[in-house]
Scaffold this motif. Structure first.
Motif, PDB file in Angstrom:
ATOM      1  N   GLU A  63       0.829  -1.201   0.000  1.00  0.00           N
ATOM      2  CA  GLU A  63       0.000   0.000   0.000  1.00  0.00           C
ATOM      3  C   GLU A  63       0.870   1.259   0.000  1.00  0.00           C
ATOM      4  OE1 GLU A  63      -3.123  -0.247   2.959  1.00  0.00           O
ATOM      5  OE2 GLU A  63      -3.118   1.945   3.082  1.00  0.00           O
ATOM      6  N   ARG A  64       1.909   1.217   0.843  1.00  0.00           N
ATOM      7  CA  ARG A  64       2.785   2.390   0.942  1.00  0.00           C
ATOM      8  C   ARG A  64       3.560   2.609  -0.357  1.00  0.00           C
ATOM      9  NH1 ARG A  64       6.969   2.184   5.704  1.00  0.00           N
ATOM     10  NH2 ARG A  64       8.463   3.553   4.682  1.00  0.00           N
ATOM     11  N   GLU A  86      11.472   6.786  -1.610  1.00  0.00           N
ATOM     12  CA  GLU A  86      11.335   7.749  -0.513  1.00  0.00           C
ATOM     13  C   GLU A  86      12.540   8.669  -0.339  1.00  0.00           C
ATOM     14  OE1 GLU A  86       7.795   6.049   2.381  1.00  0.00           O
ATOM     15  OE2 GLU A  86       9.856   5.853   3.084  1.00  0.00           O
ATOM     16  N   ARG A 138       2.126   7.194  -6.381  1.00  0.00           N
ATOM     17  CA  ARG A 138       1.121   8.227  -6.669  1.00  0.00           C
ATOM     18  C   ARG A 138       1.677   9.604  -6.329  1.00  0.00           C
ATOM     19  NH1 ARG A 138      -2.562   4.214  -3.946  1.00  0.00           N
ATOM     20  NH2 ARG A 138      -3.114   2.923  -5.727  1.00  0.00           N
ATOM     21  N   SER A 139       2.438   9.664  -5.261  1.00  0.00           N
ATOM     22  CA  SER A 139       3.016  10.936  -4.865  1.00  0.00           C
ATOM     23  C   SER A 139       4.099  11.369  -5.867  1.00  0.00           C
ATOM     24  CB  SER A 139       3.550  10.790  -3.441  1.00  0.00           C
ATOM     25  OG  SER A 139       4.596  11.661  -3.209  1.00  0.00           O
ATOM     26  N   ASP A 194      -3.531  10.167  -9.025  1.00  0.00           N
ATOM     27  CA  ASP A 194      -4.145   9.005  -8.399  1.00  0.00           C
ATOM     28  C   ASP A 194      -4.161   7.821  -9.373  1.00  0.00           C
ATOM     29  OD1 ASP A 194      -5.467   7.456  -6.549  1.00  0.00           O
ATOM     30  OD2 ASP A 194      -7.454   8.137  -7.197  1.00  0.00           O
ATOM     31  N   CYS A 207       2.550   1.859  -3.374  1.00  0.00           N
ATOM     32  CA  CYS A 207       1.608   2.433  -4.344  1.00  0.00           C
ATOM     33  C   CYS A 207       1.384   3.917  -4.048  1.00  0.00           C
ATOM     34  CB  CYS A 207       0.267   1.695  -4.301  1.00  0.00           C
ATOM     35  SG  CYS A 207       0.367   0.000  -4.909  1.00  0.00           S
ATOM     36  N   GLU A 208       1.238   4.242  -2.762  1.00  0.00           N
ATOM     37  CA  GLU A 208       1.047   5.638  -2.373  1.00  0.00           C
ATOM     38  C   GLU A 208       2.249   6.485  -2.789  1.00  0.00           C
ATOM     39  OE1 GLU A 208      -1.216   7.737  -1.476  1.00  0.00           O
ATOM     40  OE2 GLU A 208      -2.556   6.026  -1.743  1.00  0.00           O
ATOM     41  N   GLN A 209       3.420   5.913  -2.583  1.00  0.00           N
ATOM     42  CA  GLN A 209       4.645   6.627  -2.922  1.00  0.00           C
ATOM     43  C   GLN A 209       4.714   6.894  -4.431  1.00  0.00           C
ATOM     44  OE1 GLN A 209       6.594   7.705  -0.508  1.00  0.00           O
ATOM     45  NE2 GLN A 209       7.910   8.757  -1.986  1.00  0.00           N
TER      46      GLN A 209
END
Ligand SMILES: *Cc1c(COP(=O)(O)O)cnc(C)c1O
Length: 359
Positions: free
Chosen positions: A47-48, A258, A54-55, A60, A50-52
């Motif tokens: 999940e993280r 990150e 997207r960021s 989205d 995928c979020e990263q």
């Protein structure tokens, strides 16, 4: 002698996938190796990651992780096409020359139509001709335009060029796919944002490379148009591309993204290639074949020199015509490696010229 920290001296500029796993990806994989975690991507690491993404892409998007680039490209193309459609790509495209027919296989017959273009880039007039040449029922209907970024010969499409390709695709009701096995190298080379050279320029689906950038395994398939991702999870599972221990593919992406290691790695590889190009330009008898814009340098060498280099233990590919050699840099290449190669080329070319083996 200086290479005591390596398993063995192995002089190679063959590919960026000869390199190992970078510390950031390795560390993230190790951190993910704690306790029990849900399988098949239903976990916090995935999940993280995928979020990263997207960021990083400022949108989205829908993200899937698969084992390699062939699967990423093939499944992405299959999801955009029906069996009677066609995909237009460059004649040097990885999907055409290096995937053993996987795009056709996974799409149940979608045909790849290749067109030419200088510097590994599609000539859009040729694309237009390939699309409009026939409109009848006997011709596989063009549905996708596929670009490789950076290209197979180490050049990069500018945001403007991608935009123009997207415009041609749109005008003919086609989707734009991007094989981004070396997308990070292009981002650094262009000093552009990932969004500007993907969805903002009109890319619908990006296959984002991880392995050549410093990961052990794993590429991300990124759908900027979420509707196109419909049932893509089933496609991955059927193709044997759904990792049960998904966290070990997804966590390294967090490690890469990150702290910006993905761009640092790509920048380092590009810089090494730039240094190599500079050193090779000083050698008479060596011709640089394409503009050096990412992490590879393609050179025309006297055949004798290429043979001598191999005999001396240097590993590299030569698959573009006789005598053409590809030297590929990675996150792990050192400046010292580059100087070593340049010195070896200088010697080999000097000997070849002295022996009259200029061709
Ligand atoms: C390496 C590469 C891929 C992916 O190859 P796999 O070996 O299947 O991971 C895809 N496209 C390009 C241009 C590549 O160089």
């Amino acid at each position: 002698m200086e290479q005591t920290n390596r398993q063995a001296v192995f002089n190679q500029f063959a590919s960026d996938n000869y390199a190992g796993v970078c510390p950031e990806a390795w560390g993230a994989m190790q951190r993910a190796n704690e306790g029990f975690v849900s399988s098949y991507g239903d976990d916090g690491w995935t999940e993280r990651a995928c979020e990263q993404l997207r960021s990083v892409f400022e949108t989205d998007c829908q993200v899937f992780f698969v084992f390699n680039g062939t699967a990423a490209n093939s499944l992405a193309l299959a999801s955009l096409c029906r069996s009677y459609h066609s995909v237009i790509c460059h004649e040097l495209a990885h999907v055409e020359t290096d995937e053993c027919g996987a795009p056709e296989f996974f799409s149940n017959g979608t045909k790849l139509l290749h067109v030419d273009g200088p510097g590994g880039k599609l000539d859009l007039a040729e694309v237009e001709r390939a699309v409009t040449r026939r409109g009848d029922i006997h011709y596989p209907r063009p549905k996708v335009l596929s670009l490789t970024q950076a290209t197979e010969v180490g050049t990069v499409y500018t945001p403007d060029e991608i935009g123009r390709a997207a415009e041609v695709a749109r005008r003919h009701g086609m989707r734009l796919h991007m094989d981004g096995a070396r997308f990070a190298n292009a981002v650094v080379s262009l000093q552009a944002s990932p969004a500007d050279i993907s969805w903002r320029a009109g890319v619908d689906v990006l296959c984002l490379g991880g392995a050549k950038n410093g990961m052990a395994v794993g590429e991300a398939v990124i759908f900027f148009d979420r509707e196109l991702a419909h049932e893509f999870d089933y496609r991955c599972k059927q193709a044997g591309q759904l990792a049960s221990k998904m966290r070990f593919i997804s966590a390294p992406w967090i490690g890469m993204l990150e702290g910006g290691a993905w761009l640092a790695n790509a920048g380092h590889a590009n810089d090494c290639a730039a240094l190599l190009e500079k050193l090779l330009r000083e050698i008479a008898g060596v011709t640089i074949m394409y503009p050096r814009q990412a992490n590879s340098v393609f050179v025309a060498l006297p055949e004798m020199a290429a043979a001598a280099l191999r005999t001396a233990g240097w590993h590299f590919y030569s698959f573009i015509g006789s005598g053409g050699a590809r030297f590929m840099c990675s996150w792990q290449t050192t400046e010292q490696d580059v100087h070593g190669l340049a010195a070896a080329i200088r010697l080999a070319v000097g000997d070849a010229m002295a022996a009259g083996g200029v061709k």
